[in-house]
Design a protein around this motif. Structure first.
Motif, PDB file in Angstrom:
ATOM      1  N   ILE A   1       0.958  -1.266  -0.017  1.00 40.23           N
ATOM      2  CA  ILE A   1      -0.270  -0.267  -0.138  1.00 40.23           C
ATOM      3  C   ILE A   1       0.690   1.360   0.183  1.00 40.23           C
ATOM      4  O   ILE A   1       1.718   1.346   0.981  1.00 40.23           O
ATOM      5  CB  ILE A   1      -0.636  -0.016   1.340  1.00 40.23           C
TER       6      ILE A   1
ATOM      7  N   TYR B   1      -2.823  -0.445   8.747  1.00 42.91           N
ATOM      8  CA  TYR B   1      -2.453  -1.641   7.979  1.00 42.91           C
ATOM      9  C   TYR B   1      -0.749  -1.835   7.769  1.00 42.91           C
ATOM     10  O   TYR B   1      -1.329  -3.100   7.314  1.00 42.91           O
ATOM     11  CB  TYR B   1      -2.523  -0.248   6.484  1.00 42.91           C
TER      12      TYR B   1
ATOM     13  N   ASN C   1       0.073  -5.737   6.025  1.00 41.99           N
ATOM     14  CA  ASN C   1       0.140  -5.367   4.926  1.00 41.99           C
ATOM     15  C   ASN C   1       1.519  -4.309   4.840  1.00 41.99           C
ATOM     16  O   ASN C   1       2.541  -4.111   5.958  1.00 41.99           O
ATOM     17  CB  ASN C   1      -0.398  -4.228   4.171  1.00 41.99           C
TER      18      ASN C   1
ATOM     19  N   ASP D   1      -2.021   4.149  -3.763  1.00 40.87           N
ATOM     20  CA  ASP D   1      -2.844   3.736  -3.402  1.00 40.87           C
ATOM     21  C   ASP D   1      -4.016   5.168  -2.831  1.00 40.87           C
ATOM     22  O   ASP D   1      -5.165   4.522  -2.733  1.00 40.87           O
ATOM     23  CB  ASP D   1      -3.289   2.726  -2.724  1.00 40.87           C
TER      24      ASP D   1
END
Ligand code: MSP
Length: 482
Positions: free
Chosen positions: A4, A35, A40, A250
């Motif tokens: 991300i 995140y 991630n 993103d």
């Protein structure tokens, strides 16, 4: 594992960072930490916007060369983010020669593809906004944001043929290919695009402080075009982003003031080079300070560093994101932050942790009973619908509903647990029949709270889990100095 790429705006270095800059940057850090905690890979990019008339003027007023001036201000931003516990992955400066190369190359390609034309232009330019204003934008002949009269300019400039991209942009936004949030901002932008797009001047003849316009050394690249390209050039400059092939971003996190540039000009430039569009742009609201627009003249500009000295980074991060919905305008003030500190943090969370641990100790309860085990998130019933707690809070994050996320932690765990203690008086229960259920319940809630609070209040979350492990109470939020 997802990758991300999140960005903040590049802040102008005409002055030291203020609380408005801190607001966006903290929010970006919260997303990034969330995140990352979910497994991630995240790359958070922030930095500074250092070219153009606004910076050149500020440097001149300070009697400095613009680059030296920027070099002196950049550490102020870096220190502020450190003070606020913001963990970015790279700090981008538009004066980086590698970026300058990418910008030149980008513009050359736009030219080669026939998207740039030279035209003469006359208009009213606001240096504060770094953009031309139309007659309709003006209030009493002045820029409504900067309260200054724009300067009349006549120039021969290079124009990016933005008008060609009207239909393509409408399609991208309506289909969600380019997701703009909140929805009210999306509709506002669509409405504006549908009124018709004008070609936009992307060079400046009378601004010397900037990247030389490719093919015409007498002009510099318009500062906004230079700055927007950072999101792309970062993906070429930084190895990690390059390895990820991370263009497009993103999430572009911005304030509502700069939505037009991000949702119209930037995507059109990308479409013109057949590059993919950013996935999401979130434009948050603006705040006033104590009911007034933040301004030097009023003297109500809040310095985030002073607020950190007074309240600590975590309390400031909490108070800013808790006070009003992220997508809307709102008001903050030092008094409001102090109130949050006392009510929500010291008397709410701090008290719950302190009394729970103290009671466990006082009652000589078996330490083994209270061990942080892997907390399996319980289910939560909201309006009759069952959710896993983890998913419930992840959904708030996905919606950028930071205030709801924090509100629910206070409402569902902290308030109810404190009330439960007041009502059930576990100190009596424990003495009578060693009934541990209330204390154990609070303990479990605290483990859950420290986990959920981590992206917002990383130091507090760490202190909490340490205390929950060692059962040594320590004050989380000491009394404020008056
Ligand atoms: N340099 C441009 C951005 C280029 S991005 C490619 C710029 N810089 S700025 O220093 O003026 O920063 C603007 C941003 O600061 C806003 O978009 C917002 O994120 C933040 N804020 C500035 N004042 C603010 C408030 N009063 N309230 C909330 N956020 C504010 O524009």
């Amino acid at each position: 594992m997802n990758k991300i790429y999140i960005t903040t705006p590049l802040y102008y270095v005409n002055d030291v960072p203020h609380i408005g800059h801190a607001y966006t940057t903290i929010a970006a850090d919260v997303l990034s930490r969330h995140y990352k905690a979910k497994g991630n890979e995240v790359f958070l990019l922030t930095g500074t916007d250092e070219h153009g008339a606004k910076i050149a003027d500020a440097a001149k007023r300070a009697g400095k060369d613009p680059k030296d001036f920027a070099d002196e201000l950049v550490p102020k931003f870096i220190d502020t983010w450190k003070n606020l516990d913001v963990k970015y992955d790279e700090f981008f400066r538009t004066t980086d020669p590698k970026h300058e190369e990418v910008v030149k190359d980008f513009i050359k390609k736009l030219k080669d593809k026939g998207h740039i034309e030279k035209k003469s232009y006359e208009g009213w330019y606001c240096i504060g906004c770094e953009k031309y204003l139309s007659q309709e934008d003006l209030v009493d002949g002045k820029c409504p944001d900067h309260k200054t009269e724009p300067v009349k300019q006549f120039e021969e400039n290079y124009f990016f043929l933005l008008s060609k991209f009207q239909e393509r942009l409408i399609k991208a936004i309506e289909s969600g290919e380019l997701d703009i949030a909140p929805i009210s901002r999306k509709n506002e932008i669509l409405g504006k695009i549908k009124q018709g797009l004008q070609d936009v001047s992307i060079s400046r003849e009378n601004v010397r402080w900037g990247i030389k316009f490719p093919g015409d050394e007498k002009q510099t690249v318009y500062v906004w075009v230079d700055a927007l390209i950072n999101y792309y050039s970062a993906t070429k400059i930084y190895k990690e982003l390059d390895d990820w092939e991370s263009h497009p971003a993103d999430i572009h996190l911005i304030g509502k003031d700069i939505l037009w540039f991000h949702a119209v000009i930037w995507p059109a430039m990308l479409v013109a080079l057949d590059l993919p569009l950013p996935k999401k742009i979130f434009a948050h609201g603006f705040f006033t300070i104590g009911g007034e627009k933040m301004s030097k003249t009023i003297g109500n500009i809040l310095d985030p560093n002073k607020l950190v000295d007074k309240f600590g980074a975590d309390a400031l991060r909490y108070a800013l994101l808790r006070e009003f919905p992220f997508g809307e305008d709102g008001d903050i003030s030092e008094e409001k932050i102090a109130k949050r500190y006392e009510n929500d943090l010291a008397n709410g969370l701090g008290n719950l942790l302190n009394r729970t641990i103290s009671m466990i100790n006082k009652n000589g309860l078996e330490k083994d009973t209270f061990q942080i085990k892997k907390v399996v998130p319980d289910t939560l019933t909201v309006n009759g619908v069952k959710f896993s707690q983890d998913e419930y809070y992840a959904q708030h994050m996905k919606n950028f509903s930071f205030d709801d996320y924090l509100h629910d932690i206070w409402w569902l765990y902290i308030k109810t647990s404190n009330e439960l203690i007041d009502r059930e008086k576990p100190w009596e229960l424990a003495k009578k029949n060693k009934n541990l259920s209330v204390l154990y319940h609070c303990y479990k809630e605290l483990v859950q709270i420290s986990y959920l609070l981590n992206p917002f209040m990383p130091k507090t979350a760490e202190k909490m889990s340490k205390q929950l492990k060692t059962l040594k109470p320590e004050l989380l939020f000491p009394k404020l100095d008056k």
